[in-house]
Design a protein around this motif. Structure first.
Motif, PDB file in Angstrom:
ATOM      1  N   ARG A  17       0.798  -1.220   0.000  1.00 46.94           N
ATOM      2  CA  ARG A  17       0.000   0.000   0.000  1.00 46.94           C
ATOM      3  C   ARG A  17       0.841   1.286   0.000  1.00 46.94           C
ATOM      4  O   ARG A  17       0.554   2.236  -0.739  1.00 46.94           O
ATOM      5  N   ALA A  18       1.858   1.313   0.840  1.00 51.53           N
ATOM      6  CA  ALA A  18       2.670   2.532   0.945  1.00 51.53           C
ATOM      7  C   ALA A  18       3.365   2.855  -0.371  1.00 51.53           C
ATOM      8  O   ALA A  18       3.390   4.011  -0.820  1.00 51.53           O
ATOM      9  N   GLU A  19       3.917   1.827  -1.045  1.00 50.47           N
ATOM     10  CA  GLU A  19       4.570   2.026  -2.341  1.00 50.47           C
ATOM     11  C   GLU A  19       3.567   2.511  -3.385  1.00 50.47           C
ATOM     12  O   GLU A  19       3.860   3.379  -4.208  1.00 50.47           O
ATOM     13  N   ILE A  20       2.371   1.917  -3.350  1.00 50.31           N
ATOM     14  CA  ILE A  20       1.327   2.267  -4.320  1.00 50.31           C
ATOM     15  C   ILE A  20       0.883   3.715  -4.126  1.00 50.31           C
ATOM     16  O   ILE A  20       0.658   4.449  -5.091  1.00 50.31           O
ATOM     17  N   LYS A  21       0.760   4.145  -2.875  1.00 53.09           N
ATOM     18  CA  LYS A  21       0.363   5.531  -2.598  1.00 53.09           C
ATOM     19  C   LYS A  21       1.382   6.519  -3.159  1.00 53.09           C
ATOM     20  O   LYS A  21       1.013   7.556  -3.713  1.00 53.09           O
ATOM     21  N   LYS A  22       2.670   6.202  -3.014  1.00 55.74           N
ATOM     22  CA  LYS A  22       3.720   7.089  -3.534  1.00 55.74           C
ATOM     23  C   LYS A  22       3.612   7.209  -5.047  1.00 55.74           C
ATOM     24  O   LYS A  22       3.731   8.299  -5.608  1.00 55.74           O
ATOM     25  N   LEU A  23       3.400   6.067  -5.723  1.00 53.86           N
ATOM     26  CA  LEU A  23       3.268   6.090  -7.182  1.00 53.86           C
ATOM     27  C   LEU A  23       1.992   6.816  -7.598  1.00 53.86           C
ATOM     28  O   LEU A  23       1.994   7.602  -8.556  1.00 53.86           O
ATOM     29  N   ALA A  24       0.907   6.590  -6.876  1.00 53.77           N
ATOM     30  CA  ALA A  24      -0.370   7.241  -7.200  1.00 53.77           C
ATOM     31  C   ALA A  24      -0.264   8.759  -7.098  1.00 53.77           C
ATOM     32  O   ALA A  24      -0.854   9.491  -7.899  1.00 53.77           O
ATOM     33  N   LYS A  25       0.491   9.226  -6.123  1.00 49.27           N
ATOM     34  CA  LYS A  25       0.672  10.680  -5.949  1.00 49.27           C
ATOM     35  C   LYS A  25       1.314  11.294  -7.189  1.00 49.27           C
ATOM     36  O   LYS A  25       0.959  12.391  -7.620  1.00 49.27           O
TER      37      LYS A  25
ATOM     38  N   LEU B 140      -3.944   0.959  -7.122  1.00 53.59           N
ATOM     39  CA  LEU B 140      -3.389   2.137  -7.783  1.00 53.59           C
ATOM     40  C   LEU B 140      -4.502   3.037  -8.313  1.00 53.59           C
ATOM     41  O   LEU B 140      -4.476   4.258  -8.130  1.00 53.59           O
ATOM     42  N   ALA B 141      -5.500   2.420  -8.953  1.00 54.82           N
ATOM     43  CA  ALA B 141      -6.645   3.195  -9.456  1.00 54.82           C
ATOM     44  C   ALA B 141      -7.367   3.885  -8.306  1.00 54.82           C
ATOM     45  O   ALA B 141      -7.744   5.068  -8.401  1.00 54.82           O
ATOM     46  N   LEU B 142      -7.570   3.164  -7.228  1.00 57.14           N
ATOM     47  CA  LEU B 142      -8.237   3.729  -6.059  1.00 57.14           C
ATOM     48  C   LEU B 142      -7.472   4.923  -5.515  1.00 57.14           C
ATOM     49  O   LEU B 142      -8.042   5.995  -5.270  1.00 57.14           O
ATOM     50  N   GLU B 143      -6.157   4.773  -5.338  1.00 61.23           N
ATOM     51  CA  GLU B 143      -5.366   5.837  -4.734  1.00 61.23           C
ATOM     52  C   GLU B 143      -5.252   7.068  -5.627  1.00 61.23           C
ATOM     53  O   GLU B 143      -5.263   8.199  -5.131  1.00 61.23           O
ATOM     54  N   ILE B 144      -5.152   6.862  -6.944  1.00 63.87           N
ATOM     55  CA  ILE B 144      -5.132   8.017  -7.859  1.00 63.87           C
ATOM     56  C   ILE B 144      -6.427   8.802  -7.722  1.00 63.87           C
ATOM     57  O   ILE B 144      -6.428  10.034  -7.625  1.00 63.87           O
ATOM     58  N   ALA B 145      -7.548   8.077  -7.695  1.00 60.77           N
ATOM     59  CA  ALA B 145      -8.855   8.729  -7.572  1.00 60.77           C
ATOM     60  C   ALA B 145      -8.985   9.484  -6.250  1.00 60.77           C
ATOM     61  O   ALA B 145      -9.508  10.607  -6.205  1.00 60.77           O
ATOM     62  N   LEU B 146      -8.511   8.887  -5.164  1.00 62.64           N
ATOM     63  CA  LEU B 146      -8.597   9.551  -3.864  1.00 62.64           C
ATOM     64  C   LEU B 146      -7.722  10.802  -3.829  1.00 62.64           C
ATOM     65  O   LEU B 146      -8.107  11.819  -3.237  1.00 62.64           O
ATOM     66  N   LYS B 147      -6.547  10.725  -4.484  1.00 60.44           N
ATOM     67  CA  LYS B 147      -5.680  11.908  -4.552  1.00 60.44           C
ATOM     68  C   LYS B 147      -6.384  13.051  -5.280  1.00 60.44           C
ATOM     69  O   LYS B 147      -6.209  14.226  -4.966  1.00 60.44           O
ATOM     70  N   LEU B 148      -7.192  12.698  -6.272  1.00 64.03           N
ATOM     71  CA  LEU B 148      -7.916  13.700  -7.069  1.00 64.03           C
ATOM     72  C   LEU B 148      -9.276  14.043  -6.473  1.00 64.03           C
ATOM     73  O   LEU B 148     -10.051  14.785  -7.078  1.00 64.03           O
ATOM     74  N   LYS B 149      -9.572  13.429  -5.294  1.00 65.06           N
ATOM     75  CA  LYS B 149     -10.833  13.681  -4.573  1.00 65.06           C
ATOM     76  C   LYS B 149     -12.062  13.294  -5.405  1.00 65.06           C
ATOM     77  O   LYS B 149     -13.070  13.996  -5.414  1.00 65.06           O
TER      78      LYS B 149
END
Length: 358
Positions: free
Chosen positions: A203-211, A332-341
């Motif tokens: 999860r932590a690695e994925i969040k960094k990439l998603a950002k 990854l899709a989830l985290e990108i979307a959350l970053k974009l609200k």
């Protein structure tokens, strides 16, 4: 691991580690190891018909069924199938229709078309027993994902994948093929939940990439062979949850003109289930030299490459690697979307396409 206020998509991604063993319990006899799926005999050709994420499952199954059972297999979009002037109707062909809801309009109409012009056997894979497609089909396989509340298919996708793998192995049971092969594959299926847990732990690695990806305007996802279905699924998941204009391509075909899009500032994602071929390595190195995009590898990587980011789980075989990669791209899709609200459970303008809404 996940955000405090959990969305349905987050919850359904996590549920997959429990759904897989349940499906295996339902379909593999604990005493004999036999797969308890009823299939017609003497099948020499398979046609898979589906839409959306279910089509990506079908696309992945082509490579798998042909590799494991040596049966010619083809996948067709439901909407495309309805437009064809001639549909395949060779003797000993099995039609498989895949739909999460069991009520997908164009998939149901495709099944009805097959029944209207032939006596070929039909099988459905669906999450809804006693749905329209269930009752119309000659053979049925329930994928036991439970109710999927999120618009983006997650747990239904992996459930359908597993059902297609079990069907592939059942085809071997019904033939004179190498029985040792089926034993090895069956054994490895029971390690999939542990593989999924390892993917969730990334999860932590994925969040960094998603950002990083959340800020990118130009993202291309590429793959080869069986991984291409995951590239298409990753692009769809990111599109429908983040509204990003993102494309998927077979790497070799991408080199024929499409690669020019990398003249814009870009990120190139390559998804690998099997060992990366020598030709693909050469293509990726050429892309890096000519365009210098950020290069991300999800899955197996080769030491001849020098990607900017790698997310991988070391797995026993390509089936386990498929599930590891799927969990990575879903997160990854989830985290990108959350970053974009974005509202990942109810993306603007989207709904599951079913019979009573068309």
């Amino acid at each position: 691991m996940f955000n405090k206020k959990k969305t349905n998509m987050e919850l359904e991604i996590c549920e997959q580690t429990k759904i897989v063993p349940y499906i295996l319990m339902k379909y593999i006899d604990p005493q004999t190891g036999e797969i308890k799926i009823d299939l017609p005999q003497n099948i020499t050709k398979i046609i898979l018909v589906a839409s959306g994420s279910s089509y990506h499952c079908a696309r992945f199954a082509i490579e798998l069924i042909e590799k494991i059972s040596k049966i010619e297999t083809r996948a067709i979009y439901s909407s495309e199938f309805l437009l064809k002037s001639v549909i395949p109707h060779d003797e000993n062909t099995l039609y498989i229709f895949i739909t999460q809801s069991g009520e997908t309009s164009d998939t149901i109409k495709s099944l009805e078309r097959v029944k209207s012009i032939s006596n070929l056997p039909t099988l459905c894979i669906t999450n809804k027993e006693n749905s329209t497609i269930w009752n119309l089909s000659d053979y049925q396989v329930a994928c036991y994902a439970g109710e999927e509340k999120g618009i983006a298919a997650t747990k239904s996708f992996t459930s359908q994948m597993l059902c297609l793998i079990l069907i592939s192995l059942k085809l071997i049971e019904n033939s004179n093929a190498d029985k040792n092969l089926i034993t090895r594959y069956k054994k490895s299926l029971f390690s999939i939940p542990a593989t999924m847990e390892k993917a969730l732990a990334k999860r932590a690695e994925i969040k960094k990439l998603a950002k990083i990806l959340a800020k990118e305007k130009n993202i291309v996802i590429t793959a080869d062979g069986i991984s291409y279905s995951l590239a298409k699924e990753a692009a769809l998941k990111i599109k429908e949850t983040s509204y990003k204009n993102i494309s998927a391509a077979i790497l070799g075909e991408f080199m024929h003109g499409h690669v020019a899009v990398l003249n814009n500032k870009s990120t190139l994602i390559y998804i690998s289930v099997d060992k990366i071929s020598e030709r693909s390595i050469l293509n990726l190195k050429k892309i890096k030299a000519d365009y210098n995009p950020k290069l991300v590898i999800i899955g197996l990587v080769d030491n001849l490459l020098n990607p900017n980011y790698i997310i991988n789980i070391n797995c026993e075989n390509e089936i386990q690697q498929l599930f590891a990669n799927v969990l990575i791209i879903q997160q990854l899709a989830l985290e990108i979307a959350l970053k974009l609200k974005r509202n990942v459970d109810n993306p603007k303008g989207l709904q599951k396409v079913v019979k009573d809404k068309i």
